[in-house]
Design a protein around this motif. Structure first.
Motif, PDB file in Angstrom:
ATOM      1  N   TYR A  77       4.631  -8.267   3.469  1.00 42.13           N
ATOM      2  CA  TYR A  77       3.672  -7.878   2.367  1.00 42.13           C
ATOM      3  C   TYR A  77       4.538  -8.021   0.990  1.00 42.13           C
ATOM      4  CZ  TYR A  77       0.361  -6.324   5.806  1.00 42.13           C
ATOM      5  OH  TYR A  77      -0.607  -6.225   6.730  1.00 42.13           O
ATOM      6  N   LYS A  79       7.484  -9.176  -1.878  1.00 44.52           N
ATOM      7  CA  LYS A  79       8.457 -10.305  -2.332  1.00 44.52           C
ATOM      8  C   LYS A  79       9.406  -9.536  -3.370  1.00 44.52           C
ATOM      9  CE  LYS A  79       6.283 -14.527  -2.854  1.00 44.52           C
ATOM     10  NZ  LYS A  79       5.002 -15.251  -3.652  1.00 44.52           N
ATOM     11  N   SER A 208       3.303  -9.308  -2.157  1.00 43.50           N
ATOM     12  CA  SER A 208       2.967 -10.572  -2.230  1.00 43.50           C
ATOM     13  C   SER A 208       1.437 -10.907  -2.331  1.00 43.50           C
ATOM     14  CB  SER A 208       3.635 -11.460  -1.131  1.00 43.50           C
ATOM     15  OG  SER A 208       3.316 -10.662   0.203  1.00 43.50           O
ATOM     16  N   HIS A 209       0.750 -10.003  -1.801  1.00 40.06           N
ATOM     17  CA  HIS A 209      -0.697 -10.102  -1.715  1.00 40.06           C
ATOM     18  C   HIS A 209      -1.326  -8.700  -2.389  1.00 40.06           C
ATOM     19  CE1 HIS A 209      -3.924 -12.082   0.327  1.00 40.06           C
ATOM     20  NE2 HIS A 209      -3.317 -12.861   0.320  1.00 40.06           N
ATOM     21  N   SER A 210      -2.688  -8.879  -2.769  1.00 39.91           N
ATOM     22  CA  SER A 210      -3.310  -7.699  -3.137  1.00 39.91           C
ATOM     23  C   SER A 210      -3.663  -6.703  -2.083  1.00 39.91           C
ATOM     24  CB  SER A 210      -4.630  -8.094  -3.857  1.00 39.91           C
ATOM     25  OG  SER A 210      -5.369  -8.922  -3.009  1.00 39.91           O
ATOM     26  N   SER A 211      -3.920  -7.033  -1.209  1.00 32.26           N
ATOM     27  CA  SER A 211      -4.025  -6.214   0.371  1.00 32.26           C
ATOM     28  C   SER A 211      -2.724  -6.071   0.898  1.00 32.26           C
ATOM     29  CB  SER A 211      -4.894  -6.844   1.245  1.00 32.26           C
ATOM     30  OG  SER A 211      -4.472  -7.836   2.006  1.00 32.26           O
ATOM     31  N   HIS A 212      -1.946  -5.065   1.145  1.00 35.90           N
ATOM     32  CA  HIS A 212      -0.496  -4.949   1.457  1.00 35.90           C
ATOM     33  C   HIS A 212      -0.645  -3.945   2.612  1.00 35.90           C
ATOM     34  CE1 HIS A 212      -1.002  -1.685  -1.464  1.00 35.90           C
ATOM     35  NE2 HIS A 212      -1.107  -2.787  -2.436  1.00 35.90           N
TER      36      HIS A 212
END
Ligand code: ATP
Ligand code: MG
Lengths: 355, 223
Positions: A77, A79, A208-212
């Motif tokens: 999740y 970065k 890295s993603h909106s859902s983490h």
């Protein structure tokens, strides 16, 4: 200047006593500041050494590392430059037959992580059940090659290297890898990316993603302030220091005011001679600045001296930038304290000298 | 000759109502450069009150104080302070000296305030003239009353003011010393063109004076 300094030289006792009072205040300010720094350092030294900027924890854990539980796999999740896992255990390091026992903070990360400290003696962790210890632990009797235990488990690990001393949560640190720490914790999973860890550390991190998943992001500053007890300790000591500034201000203000009242006749004579409020105030300012400079300088000297002979268990750190700032604050208190007598001086009627 | 210092129709009252004390009534006075003026009168007659009004240390209830033709009351506090420092040498009836400065340092202070270097020779000459060379490094509490009074006189002369106001400068001196001091003041007036006003109650000391004012119960009359 001339008037103020001449009077101090003539009234040595009075002004040395007052300098002495300011010295004591300065000394307490510096001691408290040193202890606050020491405590702060004891809590966060290891973290500061990492030079990381972000921490990721489980969002349901009130921002506390030890309470946070994540899986190694959660790294997907995040970065950032060098995302690295972090696991912790605070417990007792002990040798065979409990000859040596020390409370430590164990930190675990991947073997080649940027937060793994540089080894001073011995070698990096390159296999299972290996441990690096803080240099300060050598003084307690731990040495390279020794097999030690952590906590209540029967498993042993081997000291393979030491590094420049650091502390976390007021205890000396030891470093190992994630799998070893999980074995010491008697975790069911001790390999692969389903292993339990406490969090991730990185530089310039982002999701890295909106859902983490259940991850929560903290800046390093927030993370440190959330260390158990950290903010409360610092706030307590800082508040005491701020009160001391107020006390210094009050003491100088009161002393200067009383001296001014005592010297009304003298100031009247000066005014008769055409030496006005401005010059009288300049003399008061000279005196209070001179006294606080004397107090601050001697106070600093004593603080530095005491720091040399302080027992190792007492965390004490001198931060010159901060001490300079506090000296300026004390000086400001002296200036304001002297200026508080301004009205009294201005209102002195030269006619009082004639009576 | 124009007056350096002139006081016109000065009244001074202390207090109000039936407890009011009138210290000065319609007093008129003037002194010119080069004049040595004496004010003589019994105790409580208003001599000190008069001098402090002349020095701008007190304001009169009514009347005008003119210094070189300008009214003092119209000046700012700052200007009056500068006037007192530069133009007036005031010798108080009692303690004039700064307790934590030696005799020489009292003079140095004058130079410090004017931001100029210490005038060592002038200091030595004045101290010698008033027989104070021996005590140049003494503090006021180590001096006799007479010595203190003479130091106050030296201090007043040192700054080279245009007017010297002396309130009983000979009060604590024996007669020969008193005569010395008065002669010194007369010399300052006549040779250095100063306006000198001396308050005294001793008739024997006014021989050298150019003008004598008598003051009784606040009423001033030129003799
Ligand atoms: N600040 C004051 N408040 C009230 N009364 C005052 C004040 N100053 C002076 N007086 C009164 O004014 C009168 C004149 O006083 P002043 O001091 O001028 O006398 P003096 O001639 O100098 O006397 P001495 O020879 O004793 O010094 C006296 O009656 C005195 O009580
Ligand atoms: Mg008098």
């Amino acid at each position: 200047m001339y008037l103020g300094l001449k009077e101090m030289r003539h009234e040595k006792l009075r002004y040395s006593l007052l300098s002495g009072v300011l010295l004591l205040i300065a000394l307490v300010v510096f001691m408290l500041a040193g202890l606050a720094n020491g405590l702060s350092n004891g809590n966060r030294e290891a973290i500061d050494n990492w030079q990381a900027t972000d921490v990721y924890l489980n969002q349901n854990t009130n921002e506390t590392l030890s309470a946070s539980q994540l899986k190694l796999a959660d790294q997907k999740y995040i970065k950032g430059d060098q995302v690295t896992p972090l696991a912790t255990l605070s417990g007792t390091l002990r040798t065979d037959k409990n000859r040596h026992k020390t409370t430590i903070s164990a930190l675990a990360t991947s073997r080649n992580s940027f937060i793994m400290p540089k080894v001073n003696s011995g070698h990096r962790i390159n296999g299972r059940n290996q441990l690096l210890i803080s240099d300060s632990l050598k003084a307690e009797g731990y040495k390279l090659g020794q097999n030690v235990r952590l906590g209540t488990t029967k498993r042993t690990v081997k000291i393979v290297g030491t590094y420049t001393s650091s502390t976390y949560m007021i205890s000396p640190t030891i470093y190992t890898d994630i799998a070893t720490l999980n074995r010491l914790k008697d975790m069911p999973v001790t390999s692969g990316n389903q292993q339990t860890i406490n969090g991730f550390v990185t530089k310039n991190g982002r999701f890295s993603h909106s859902s983490h998943g259940s991850l929560q992001h903290l800046t390093m500053t927030t993370f440190i302030n959330k260390l158990p007890g950290y903010s409360a300790e610092q706030l307590t000591l800082d508040t005491m220091i701020y009160f001391l500034f107020a006390i210094a201000l009050a003491i100088i203000g009161i002393f200067m005011f009383v001296l001014t009242l005592q010297k009304q006749a003298l100031f009247g004579v000066l005014k008769v001679q055409g030496i006005g409020t401005k010059h009288i105030l300049a003399a008061l300012l000279t005196q209070s600045v001179a006294m606080s400079v004397i107090g601050i300088v001697i106070g600093l000297g004593i603080t530095v001296g005491l720091a040399q002979i302080m027992p190792a268990g007492l965390p004490f750190v001198i931060n010159w930038g901060q001490f300079g700032l506090y000296s300026l604050a004390l000086l400001a208190a002296a200036v304001i304290g002297a200026l508080l007598s301004w009205r009294t001086v201005a209102n002195i009627d030269p006619a009082v000298a004639i009576g | 000759m124009t007056a350096v210092l002139a006081l016109q129709q000065i009244n001074k009252q202390f207090g109000h109502g039936h407890t009011a004390v009138t210290a000065l009534k319609d007093a008129n006075f003037e002194v010119s450069a080069g004049q040595f003026v004496a004010i003589i009168g019994p105790s409580g007659s208003g001599k000190s009150t008069f001098l402090t009004i002349a020095a701008g240390l007190q304001t009169p209830t009514s009347g005008q104080v003119l210094l070189n033709g300008t009214e003092l009351a119209t000046q700012s506090e700052k200007a009056r302070l500068a006037y007192r420092f530069n133009e007036i040498g005031f010798i108080l009836q009692s303690s004039n000296l700064i307790p934590f400065l030696t005799v020489t340092e009292q003079l140095k202070l004058v130079d410090k305030m004017s931001k100029r270097p210490f005038q060592k020779e002038r200091a030595q000459t004045l101290l010698h003239e008033l027989a104070l060379s021996e005590v140049a490094t003494a503090y006021p509490n180590e001096l006799s009353g007479g010595e203190r009074q003479r130091v106050a006189i030296v201090r007043a002369l040192y700054n080279d003011p245009s007017v010297i106001l002396a309130d009983e400068p000979t009060a604590s001196l024996d007669t020969p010393r008193s005569i010395d001091v008065v002669n010194r003041l007369a010399k300052e007036a006549h040779q250095h063109n100063k306006a000198i006003v001396m308050v005294t109650h001793d008739q024997r000391l006014i021989g050298n004076c150019d003008v004598v004012y008598k003051i009784e119960d606040g009423v001033m009359t030129k003799q």
